[in-house]
Design an enzyme around this catalytic site. Structure first.
Site, PDB file in Angstrom:
ATOM      1  N   GLY A 205      -1.569  -7.073   6.504  1.00  6.98           N
ATOM      2  CA  GLY A 205      -0.542  -8.185   6.486  1.00  6.98           C
ATOM      3  C   GLY A 205      -1.246  -9.510   6.079  1.00  6.98           C
ATOM      4  O   GLY A 205      -2.274  -9.445   5.762  1.00  6.98           O
ATOM      5  N   ASP A 230       3.641   1.620   0.439  1.00 10.37           N
ATOM      6  CA  ASP A 230       3.442   0.973   1.761  1.00 10.37           C
ATOM      7  C   ASP A 230       2.336   0.154   1.781  1.00 10.37           C
ATOM      8  O   ASP A 230       1.278   0.152   1.415  1.00 10.37           O
ATOM      9  CB  ASP A 230       2.933   2.080   2.718  1.00 10.37           C
ATOM     10  CG  ASP A 230       4.012   3.260   2.643  1.00 10.37           C
ATOM     11  OD1 ASP A 230       5.290   2.718   3.127  1.00 10.37           O
ATOM     12  OD2 ASP A 230       3.992   4.302   2.953  1.00 10.37           O
ATOM     13  N   LEU A 231       2.843  -1.184   2.227  1.00 12.40           N
ATOM     14  CA  LEU A 231       1.771  -2.315   2.090  1.00 12.40           C
ATOM     15  C   LEU A 231       0.428  -2.100   2.798  1.00 12.40           C
ATOM     16  O   LEU A 231       0.464  -1.747   4.041  1.00 12.40           O
ATOM     17  CB  LEU A 231       2.553  -3.368   2.964  1.00 12.40           C
ATOM     18  CG  LEU A 231       1.731  -4.640   2.813  1.00 12.40           C
ATOM     19  CD1 LEU A 231       1.409  -5.298   1.498  1.00 12.40           C
ATOM     20  CD2 LEU A 231       2.163  -5.783   3.540  1.00 12.40           C
ATOM     21  N   ASP A 232      -0.811  -2.307   2.092  1.00 10.38           N
ATOM     22  CA  ASP A 232      -1.953  -2.145   2.792  1.00 10.38           C
ATOM     23  C   ASP A 232      -2.130  -0.583   3.199  1.00 10.38           C
ATOM     24  O   ASP A 232      -3.115  -0.318   3.931  1.00 10.38           O
ATOM     25  CB  ASP A 232      -2.214  -3.093   3.915  1.00 10.38           C
ATOM     26  CG  ASP A 232      -2.038  -4.588   3.188  1.00 10.38           C
ATOM     27  OD1 ASP A 232      -2.332  -4.748   2.179  1.00 10.38           O
ATOM     28  OD2 ASP A 232      -2.002  -5.288   4.086  1.00 10.38           O
ATOM     29  N   GLU A 233      -1.408   0.313   2.749  1.00 14.39           N
ATOM     30  CA  GLU A 233      -1.405   1.720   3.343  1.00 14.39           C
ATOM     31  C   GLU A 233      -2.080   2.573   2.209  1.00 14.39           C
ATOM     32  O   GLU A 233      -2.215   3.940   2.500  1.00 14.39           O
ATOM     33  CB  GLU A 233      -0.415   2.364   3.915  1.00 14.39           C
ATOM     34  CG  GLU A 233       0.269   1.387   5.065  1.00 14.39           C
ATOM     35  CD  GLU A 233      -0.504   1.945   6.276  1.00 14.39           C
ATOM     36  OE1 GLU A 233      -1.329   2.692   6.350  1.00 14.39           O
ATOM     37  OE2 GLU A 233      -0.191   1.227   7.296  1.00 14.39           O
TER      38      GLU A 233
END
Lengths: 288, 288, 288, 288
Positions: A205, A230-233
Site C-alpha cells: 500500500g 489485487d493491489l501489490d499481490e
C-alpha cells in the site's frame, strides 16, 4: 546469454509433468536443423507442473518462422501444453506510465538507448505533465492524462485506445501513482509490470518508506511484479534490498530506494523482454 | 573496535535533545583522566531525543569504577537522562532457550569459545530433550522443561527461578518454539533476544518459510529482535537476506535460512553484549 | 544525516592520538552556542593517529563563519592537528572528465539535478566529442580536448587553465580513459575521484572485465578512489560487487559493471562533497 | 533441487559444440524410461565447447545402473565427449585436512550431520594435534602428521597411503596451512577443494587479511577453488564478500572472514558432492 545478432526462436511452455517432454521438444528442434542455444526446465512439485524455455538459432532451421507454430502444434497437444513461440527479431512495443518521479523513466530510456534492452518505446503516459520534458528530450510521444475520481473510467478508455492504436504489448508502471481498474488490467494479463517501493509482502500500500521507518527495519527493499486485480499481490518477478540504520531519515530511505527501484524494475523489464518469465498462479518461474 | 584486554567503561544515555551534552559528557571523562576510545551519538528528529554511547579506557581514570555512577549523577539529572554505565570487565550471564533445532545453539556456543563473544553461558533450557547431548559436549547445564497448555505457567515459574538463581541477564531464544507470557517477558525487558525466521514485518507468525514459498518471493530473510508482549513486534536489532528462486523447495528455504538465522542472531547477541543497542519505542539505535 | 537547509560547519581533523581532544573540540563548539549535529572519531592503532569529523548548526553560533578558523587555531596548534573547516553553504565546483561511455556522466548529472548531491557542475571535458550531446541537453559547457602522445602535456596545460578559471575544486573521472600526469595530479591532491571497473587490487590496469572473464571469477566489482601518481593505487573510497557466473560473456560483465560503476562513483562523490572522507597514506577514513 | 530419497543418475559431459547433443542425450534417457529431473547446458563461445549436466530418476529406468555407461558409450564417442556418470546413491568418501583453525572443520562436520551434505567423512588429517579433540567428539579418526621441510615428502607419502586405504575421493583443505606438492595434487585432479581467505585474484599468498588491511579495501572476500600445481590459481568454484570499514582491525577482518570462509567452503563442497561442477582450463562451469 545468447548473442543478440542471430535470429532466434524461443519456446515457452508449461504442462502436466510427465516423462519425455525434454526429449521430444529437443528432438523436434534438432530434426529441423535448429541449434539449441539455451534450454531450461523446472518441475513444480506441488502442482506437478512442468515448465520449459528453449531458445534456438534459426539460421539453418528448415521450417520458416511463420510455420513453426503449426509444426509444433501436435507435440503441444499431446502433452496438453500451455505454450507460445517468440522470436528475437520481434521488438516489444512499450508504453511507460509515470506520475511525478523521473528516475525510473530516465533509467528505462537510457538503458534502452545503450542497447541493454531492445524495446520500441512508443509513448509515455503521465497523470502529471512534469515528465513531458524528459519524453521530449528523447523524442518520445507524451500524453498528459490527468486522473480524478470522476474521470477515471473515461481516462482509462482513452489510454486503452492509445495502447491499442500503438499496438502496445508491454506496459511499465514507472512509479505510476494510480491504481488501474480490474477491467484495464484484464486487457493486458501479465503484460503490465509495476515497481513497488517495498520488499513485498512487507509494507503493502501507500507510503512504504514511511512504514519502514516507523517499524524500524534494518533493510529496505523494492519489488517488481505483474499487475493483477489485487493491489501489490501480483506474481513477483524481482526483488532487491539495501541496508539502512537508525540514522536514515525517511528522506534518505526515499533516496536509497530510488536506486533499488531502478535496478529492480530494469531487471524485471529485461527478463520480460527476453521472454524469461513464466507466471503461474501468483508466482513466477524466472529462467535467467 | 576497542581491544578487549583493557578495562573500559561504557556510558549509554538518551535524553531530550539539547545543546552541550557531548561537550559535558566528554569533558567529564577527560577531567578524570579517561581516554575516550569511541563515541557515537544520534538525534531522533521525530521525538527530539538524543542518544549517546561513549566508551573510555579506565587505566588512568581517577574515579574508581564503583563511584563513577554517583560522580556522573549530577550531569544525568541536569539533562534528564535515561542512562546506565557498563564495564567491559563484567561478563554477561546468558541462558539459551532451545527446542529441536541445533544450528543456532552450536553457533552461539562455538563463537563464544572462539572468543568472538564473551558471555558466560550458564545454562541451556529446552522444551525438548534433544539438545541435551550438545550441552553435555560443552559442559553446560541443561534443563529439560516440557511445556504444555496446562503446565505453562508452572514451567515459566520454574524457569524464572533458574534464571534468578543463575543471575542471568541475557536470554537468547535460539529457535525456541514457545511463546513467552507477558509476565515472563516483563522480568527481562530488552534482555530477551529472539530470532524470527523471516524478514519482518513480512511473514509474522508460524511457518514463515512456507509462507514465503507460497507467496513466491525472490528473497528470504531473518530478523533478530528484543522480545516484547507483542509477538514478532519487538524492536528489531538485525536483519539479513538471501536470494532464492523458483527452484528452491521449502526444504531448501529452511536450509538457506539456517545460515541467515545463525548470522543474524549472532550479530544481535554480539551487539547486545557489547552494549551497542539503545531501544526506544519499538525501534533500536544500534551504535556498531 | 543532517537536514540540508540549515547552515552548518564541518570540522575535519587528524592528529597524534592523545587524551582530551573530543572534550576540547566539543567544548569549543558548545561554548560559542553551537549545536553538535554529528560527531565521529577514529583512532588508528598502527600510526596512533586520531581522526575526527564534527558537524554543527551555525544558527545561533556566536562566532561569524569567517572567524571560526582563527578562533579554533590555538586548539589545533595545541594538538598538532592537520585540519580544515568546511561550510555546508559552499557548493563544490565540479568538472567531469569523460571519454566514450555515458552512463556515469548521466548518473552524476541526474542525481545532482534530483538534489541527491549539491555540486555546481561547471564543465564536462572529453577526449572524444561524443558526450557533447549530453552536456548540451543539460546546458553544461563541454570542452572537446583530444589527447595524443605528442600533445598530452599541452592539453593538460589547457585543462588546468580551464579548471583554474572555473575555480574547480573536485574533478570526477567518469570513465575517462586517459592517464593523468603526475604533474596534473599534484595540482589536485585528493580532489580527483576515479572509478576503476574492477574490485581493486584485483585486475589493475586495462580491460579488467576481460581479465575477470579470463580468470573465471564468480564476482566482479568496481572501485572508486582518489587519483595519485600510482595508477589504480590511490586511497580507496568505495567498492561494490555483483555475482556473475560462467554464463556471463564479457559483454554481459560490461553491462553488469555499468550499474556497479554508477553506484560506486556516485557514492564516492557524495561522500567527498559532504566532507566525509579523511585520506591518510593510501587509505581513507570514511565517516558515513 | 531434486529430492534426495529417489535413486538418480547424473550425466556430466563436455564436447565440441555441435547440433543435436541435447536431443540425443534426452532421447537416450527417455527411450529407457528415465524421467529427467534437471537438465542444464552451456556453450563456451571462446573454445566452442559444449557442457551439459542432466539428472534423471532411475526408478523405472530399464537399464541397470551398472550397464548405463556402456549403453551410453556410442553417443559419447559420436560427439567426442569427455564424460562421466554418477549416482546419487554413492556417498563421497571425504578427508578433511586441517591446521590450527577449527571453524571450517566444525562447519563441515555439523552440516554433514544435519544432512545438508551427504559425505562419508572418513578421516581428519592435521599437521597440528589441536583438532584431535573435535574429531574425537564426532568419532572421526584423526591423524596427526607434523610437516617439516625435511619430512614433507615422507609425510605426503603416508598421507597418500591413508587416502588410498580409505578410498578417499574428495579432499577438503579446511584452512590447511601447508602447500601440497605437485606430485600429491596430481593424484587427485579436481578433487582437492581449498578455501583461500581473500577475494582472488586479490591478495594471493600469505596473510591476505593483513594485505587487505594495508591496502585499505572496503570489502573483503573468500574464495574456494580446486587445487592445482599453481598456488591460489586453480579453478574458482565459489566466492563471497563482506563490507568492512576503517574501523575494522586485522583481528576483526579475521573474525568477519571466518564467516565468509565457512559459507564459501561449504558451498563449494556441496556443489562438488552434488556433481554440479565442470572444470575446464582454470575456470569452472557451475550448474547450480
Amino acid at each position: 546469454m545468447a548473442d543478440s545478432d542471430t535470429q532466434r526462436a524461443i519456446l515457452l511452455l508449461s504442462c502436466p509433468d510427465t516423462r519425455g517432454i525434454v526429449a521430444e521438444v529437443s528432438y523436434f528442434i534438432t530434426t529441423y536443423n535448429g541449434n539449441i542455444l539455451d534450454s531450461q526446465q523446472h518441475s513444480d512439485p506441488d502442482t506437478r507442473t512442468f515448465f520449459m524455455r528453449v531458445e534456438w538459432d534459426l539460421a539453418e532451421f528448415t521450417i520458416p518462422a511463420g510455420k513453426i507454430a503449426s509444426a509444433f502444434e501436435p507435440i503441444a497437444e499431446k502433452y496438453a501444453m500451455d505454450w507460445r513461440i517468440e522470436f528475437s527479431s520481434r521488438q516489444h512495443r512499450m508504453a511507460i506510465f509515470v506520475s511525478q518521479y523521473d528516475h525510473c523513466l530516465y533509467d528505462l530510456i537510457l538503458r534502452n538507448r545503450e542497447g541493454e534492452t531492445h524495446a520500441d518505446i512508443r509513448c509515455v503516459i503521465g497523470n502529471h505533465g512534469k515528465m513531458q520534458e524528459i519524453a521530449d528530450i528523447f523524442d518520445i510521444p507524451f500524453y498528459h492524462m490527468k486522473v480524478t475520481k470522476s474521470n477515471k473510467a473515461e481516462v482509462e478508455k482513452q489510454q486503452l485506445d492509445i495502447l491499442e492504436k500503438e499496438q502496445i504489448d508491454v506496459i511499465v508502471l514507472a512509479r505510476y501513482m494510480q491504481i488501474l481498474s480490474d477491467d484495464f488490467v484484464s486487457h493486458y494479463p501479465n503484460q503490465i509490470i509495476n515497481i513497488h517501493h517495498s520488499f513485498l509482502p512487507a509494507f503493502i500500500g501507500a507510503k512504504p518508506y514511511h512504514q519502514a521507518y516507523q517499524r524500524g527495519v534494518k533493510i529496505i527493499g523494492a519489488t517488481s511484479h505483474y499487475v493483477t486485480a489485487d493491489l501489490d499481490e501480483g506474481p513477483i518477478i524481482a526483488q532487491d534490498v539495501a541496508r539502512i540504520s537508525h540514522r536514515d531519515s525517511v528522506k534518505n530511505l526515499v533516496a536509497r530506494g530510488r536506486d533499488l527501484e531502478k535496478l529492480v524494475l530494469t531487471r524485471a523489464v529485461k527478463l520480460h523482454l527476453e521472454h524469461r518469465i513464466l507466471p503461474y498462479g501468483n508466482k513466477t518461474v524466472v529462467f535467467d
